[in-house]
Design a protein around this motif. Sequence first.
Motif, PDB file in Angstrom:
ATOM      1  N   ILE A 299       0.832  -1.196   0.000  1.00 16.51           N
ATOM      2  CA  ILE A 299       0.000   0.000   0.000  1.00 16.51           C
ATOM      3  C   ILE A 299       0.870   1.251   0.000  1.00 16.51           C
ATOM      4  CG2 ILE A 299      -1.567   1.372   1.428  1.00 16.51           C
ATOM      5  CD1 ILE A 299      -3.011  -1.197   2.154  1.00 16.51           C
ATOM      6  N   ARG A 300       1.910   1.242   0.811  1.00 20.52           N
ATOM      7  CA  ARG A 300       2.807   2.404   0.835  1.00 20.52           C
ATOM      8  C   ARG A 300       3.387   2.679  -0.551  1.00 20.52           C
ATOM      9  NH1 ARG A 300       8.087   2.673   4.662  1.00 20.52           N
ATOM     10  NH2 ARG A 300       8.512   0.708   3.562  1.00 20.52           N
ATOM     11  N   SER A 301       3.872   1.660  -1.203  1.00 20.40           N
ATOM     12  CA  SER A 301       4.460   1.843  -2.533  1.00 20.40           C
ATOM     13  C   SER A 301       3.430   2.348  -3.532  1.00 20.40           C
ATOM     14  CB  SER A 301       5.052   0.519  -3.035  1.00 20.40           C
ATOM     15  OG  SER A 301       6.104   0.090  -2.208  1.00 20.40           O
ATOM     16  N   ASP A 302       2.245   1.744  -3.516  1.00 25.62           N
ATOM     17  CA  ASP A 302       1.205   2.118  -4.479  1.00 25.62           C
ATOM     18  C   ASP A 302       0.712   3.544  -4.245  1.00 25.62           C
ATOM     19  OD1 ASP A 302       1.423  -0.415  -5.513  1.00 25.62           O
ATOM     20  OD2 ASP A 302      -0.397  -1.193  -4.555  1.00 25.62           O
ATOM     21  N   LEU A 303       0.567   3.934  -2.979  1.00 25.14           N
ATOM     22  CA  LEU A 303       0.055   5.270  -2.685  1.00 25.14           C
ATOM     23  C   LEU A 303       1.070   6.339  -3.088  1.00 25.14           C
ATOM     24  CD1 LEU A 303      -2.162   7.029  -1.535  1.00 25.14           C
ATOM     25  CD2 LEU A 303      -1.215   6.656   0.751  1.00 25.14           C
ATOM     26  N   ILE A 304       2.327   6.121  -2.756  1.00 24.00           N
ATOM     27  CA  ILE A 304       3.357   7.087  -3.137  1.00 24.00           C
ATOM     28  C   ILE A 304       3.460   7.197  -4.656  1.00 24.00           C
ATOM     29  CG2 ILE A 304       5.849   7.449  -3.184  1.00 24.00           C
ATOM     30  CD1 ILE A 304       4.589   8.420  -0.673  1.00 24.00           C
ATOM     31  N   ASP A 305       3.415   6.073  -5.353  1.00 25.11           N
ATOM     32  CA  ASP A 305       3.490   6.090  -6.816  1.00 25.11           C
ATOM     33  C   ASP A 305       2.333   6.891  -7.404  1.00 25.11           C
ATOM     34  OD1 ASP A 305       5.761   4.562  -6.746  1.00 25.11           O
ATOM     35  OD2 ASP A 305       4.779   2.681  -7.310  1.00 25.11           O
ATOM     36  N   PRO A 373      -9.650  20.614  -4.846  1.00 22.38           N
ATOM     37  CA  PRO A 373      -8.551  19.963  -5.561  1.00 22.38           C
ATOM     38  C   PRO A 373      -9.107  19.068  -6.663  1.00 22.38           C
ATOM     39  CG  PRO A 373      -9.066  18.732  -3.590  1.00 22.38           C
ATOM     40  CD  PRO A 373      -9.990  19.921  -3.589  1.00 22.38           C
ATOM     41  N   ASP A 374      -8.207  18.540  -7.461  1.00 25.52           N
ATOM     42  CA  ASP A 374      -8.626  17.547  -8.461  1.00 25.52           C
ATOM     43  C   ASP A 374      -8.921  16.205  -7.787  1.00 25.52           C
ATOM     44  OD1 ASP A 374      -8.171  19.245 -10.797  1.00 25.52           O
ATOM     45  OD2 ASP A 374      -6.038  19.034 -10.320  1.00 25.52           O
ATOM     46  N   TYR A 375      -8.166  15.908  -6.740  1.00 29.32           N
ATOM     47  CA  TYR A 375      -8.314  14.640  -6.024  1.00 29.32           C
ATOM     48  C   TYR A 375      -8.325  14.924  -4.519  1.00 29.32           C
ATOM     49  CZ  TYR A 375      -7.088  12.229 -10.376  1.00 29.32           C
ATOM     50  OH  TYR A 375      -7.079  11.761 -11.670  1.00 29.32           O
ATOM     51  N   ALA A 376      -9.077  14.111  -3.781  1.00 29.89           N
ATOM     52  CA  ALA A 376      -9.105  14.194  -2.321  1.00 29.89           C
ATOM     53  C   ALA A 376      -8.730  12.837  -1.746  1.00 29.89           C
ATOM     54  CB  ALA A 376     -10.479  14.621  -1.823  1.00 29.89           C
ATOM     55  N   LEU A 377      -7.674  12.824  -0.952  1.00 30.46           N
ATOM     56  CA  LEU A 377      -7.201  11.593  -0.305  1.00 30.46           C
ATOM     57  C   LEU A 377      -7.989  11.406   0.987  1.00 30.46           C
ATOM     58  CD1 LEU A 377      -5.236   9.233   0.015  1.00 30.46           C
ATOM     59  CD2 LEU A 377      -3.527  10.852   0.880  1.00 30.46           C
ATOM     60  N   ALA A 397     -18.631  17.934  -9.576  1.00 32.98           N
ATOM     61  CA  ALA A 397     -17.826  18.914 -10.307  1.00 32.98           C
ATOM     62  C   ALA A 397     -16.588  18.288 -10.940  1.00 32.98           C
ATOM     63  CB  ALA A 397     -17.409  20.042  -9.372  1.00 32.98           C
ATOM     64  N   GLY A 398     -16.447  16.967 -10.818  1.00 31.70           N
ATOM     65  CA  GLY A 398     -15.324  16.274 -11.430  1.00 31.70           C
ATOM     66  C   GLY A 398     -14.242  15.834 -10.478  1.00 31.70           C
ATOM     67  N   GLY A 399     -14.390  16.159  -9.197  1.00 32.04           N
ATOM     68  CA  GLY A 399     -13.407  15.735  -8.218  1.00 32.04           C
ATOM     69  C   GLY A 399     -13.428  14.230  -8.005  1.00 32.04           C
ATOM     70  N   LYS A 400     -12.282  13.686  -7.670  1.00 31.02           N
ATOM     71  CA  LYS A 400     -12.172  12.237  -7.465  1.00 31.02           C
ATOM     72  C   LYS A 400     -11.584  11.953  -6.085  1.00 31.02           C
ATOM     73  CE  LYS A 400     -11.657  11.249 -12.391  1.00 31.02           C
ATOM     74  NZ  LYS A 400     -10.794  10.651 -13.439  1.00 31.02           N
ATOM     75  N   TRP A 401     -12.046  10.851  -5.513  1.00 33.02           N
ATOM     76  CA  TRP A 401     -11.588  10.437  -4.196  1.00 33.02           C
ATOM     77  C   TRP A 401     -10.536   9.345  -4.323  1.00 33.02           C
ATOM     78  CZ3 TRP A 401     -13.061  13.076   0.037  1.00 33.02           C
ATOM     79  CH2 TRP A 401     -14.225  13.844  -0.036  1.00 33.02           C
ATOM     80  N   ILE A 402      -9.519   9.421  -3.481  1.00 36.81           N
ATOM     81  CA  ILE A 402      -8.499   8.383  -3.378  1.00 36.81           C
ATOM     82  C   ILE A 402      -8.644   7.713  -2.015  1.00 36.81           C
ATOM     83  CG2 ILE A 402      -6.027   7.859  -3.313  1.00 36.81           C
ATOM     84  CD1 ILE A 402      -5.581  10.472  -4.888  1.00 36.81           C
ATOM     85  N   THR A 403      -8.646   6.404  -2.006  1.00 34.74           N
ATOM     86  CA  THR A 403      -8.647   5.668  -0.743  1.00 34.74           C
ATOM     87  C   THR A 403      -7.533   4.625  -0.771  1.00 34.74           C
ATOM     88  OG1 THR A 403     -10.016   4.435   0.832  1.00 34.74           O
ATOM     89  CG2 THR A 403     -10.313   3.929  -1.499  1.00 34.74           C
ATOM     90  N   ARG A 409      -6.843   2.948  -4.497  1.00 34.78           N
ATOM     91  CA  ARG A 409      -7.689   3.055  -5.687  1.00 34.78           C
ATOM     92  C   ARG A 409      -8.332   4.422  -5.747  1.00 34.78           C
ATOM     93  NH1 ARG A 409     -13.181   0.731  -4.218  1.00 34.78           N
ATOM     94  NH2 ARG A 409     -13.124   0.512  -1.949  1.00 34.78           N
ATOM     95  N   VAL A 410      -8.736   4.800  -6.939  1.00 37.94           N
ATOM     96  CA  VAL A 410      -9.445   6.044  -7.177  1.00 37.94           C
ATOM     97  C   VAL A 410     -10.913   5.715  -7.358  1.00 37.94           C
ATOM     98  CG1 VAL A 410      -9.689   8.039  -8.696  1.00 37.94           C
ATOM     99  CG2 VAL A 410      -7.418   7.105  -8.232  1.00 37.94           C
TER     100      VAL A 410
END
Length: 411
Positions: A299-305, A373-377, A397-403, A409-410
């Motif tokens: 998860i750490r690697s994927d989130l940072i990437d 923002p464009d994305y919200a973590l 409005a086009g914003g996307k969530w990151i979890t 995933r987005v």
Amino acid sequence: MTAQARGRCRICGGGVEEVLDLGRQPLSDAFRRPDDTGPEFFHRLAAGRCRACTMVQLTSEVPRERMFHQGYPYRSSGSAVMREHFARTALGYAETELAGRDAPFFVEIGCNDGALLRTMAGAGVRHLGFEPSGGVAAVARGHGVNVSTDFFEEATAAAVRESHGPADVIYAANTICHLPYMESVLRGVAALLAPDGVFAFEDPYLGDILQKTSFDQIYDEHFFLFCARSVRSMAERFGFELVGVERLPVHGGEVRYTLAKAGARRPAAAVRRLLDWEDEQGVADPEALAAFASAVADIRSDLIDLLRMLRAAGKSVAGYGATAKSATVTNYCGIGPDLVSYVCDTTPAKQDRVTPGAHIPVRSPEFFAENRPDYALLFAWNHADEILAKEREFREAGGKWITYVPEVRVL
């Protein structure tokens, strides 16, 4: 400055084998002013498993006075879901354990801002909350709640028994897992609890943490990661019996454990069912914990990437929820203001400060609405349904969530 390391189990004294290292971490609720250049407390955050009783616990202890103090910022009433949960819980005890008793007495360990005890006070139930964090204790008092600012332990519990009589119910939510000095706590429960009373506590459940890879449930305040097997062993060691369990959906998955003095009550069938399920799943087994640690690293690697890719593409990312859990994520993953420009949070005491260790600015929901923002973590993923419903316009409005639970995933 560092925390105090422990090589022995805080429950049974057995050897503790480390299973997960989350690195150098700050106090999870120490939100500093941006201009504060004073020293910041850090400790090594690692979890281990007792080879004897299987209790999963931190391998070092942060002094309690550093975590729970006058400026402690967390408010139990900050979430509508939790307000409803505590109101239902209070009414449930009033209608069952307290019903028909002469002047029943209800004690809560870690009552915070009185989210639950307000209902008890409103119903005229004799009650007392232990809350050593002075700021939130004052809020509870303002709502008519009786509060002691002592830490709950053997001596303070015995003093309450002397002045108020025995407690019919001793209850705690998201508190017992905070208390490394469990021997004193349970001796205090034994001293204060009526012979036919119950001690009930709900805390994050190790089974859910492993299934969801919710590694951010591990931080300085969460010293123990309970499961039914380890709680049963702990209870028996101090003259109690595990007589009830209930899985709860709040805070990303919890279990409410109910203990009674040995022989006072017959264990519910749900206890055996959960113990059997844990055996089948291998909860707290070394193999399950090793797999969990491997998944956390992924998860750490994927989130940072992902965050670096978004930055390279010119996309903006903000965090949502300056939770204690988020400190684990940002510091373990090395996420700073260069990757997440700010974190939105509803708690006034956290706004216009910076997050622990990572020093990401904390802003209000109004700021989020005006600077989308464009994305919200989604750091506050355990309140996802509530937050996504409230922030519907962001997504429209086009914003996307990151979890990142159970994987990155987005949405």
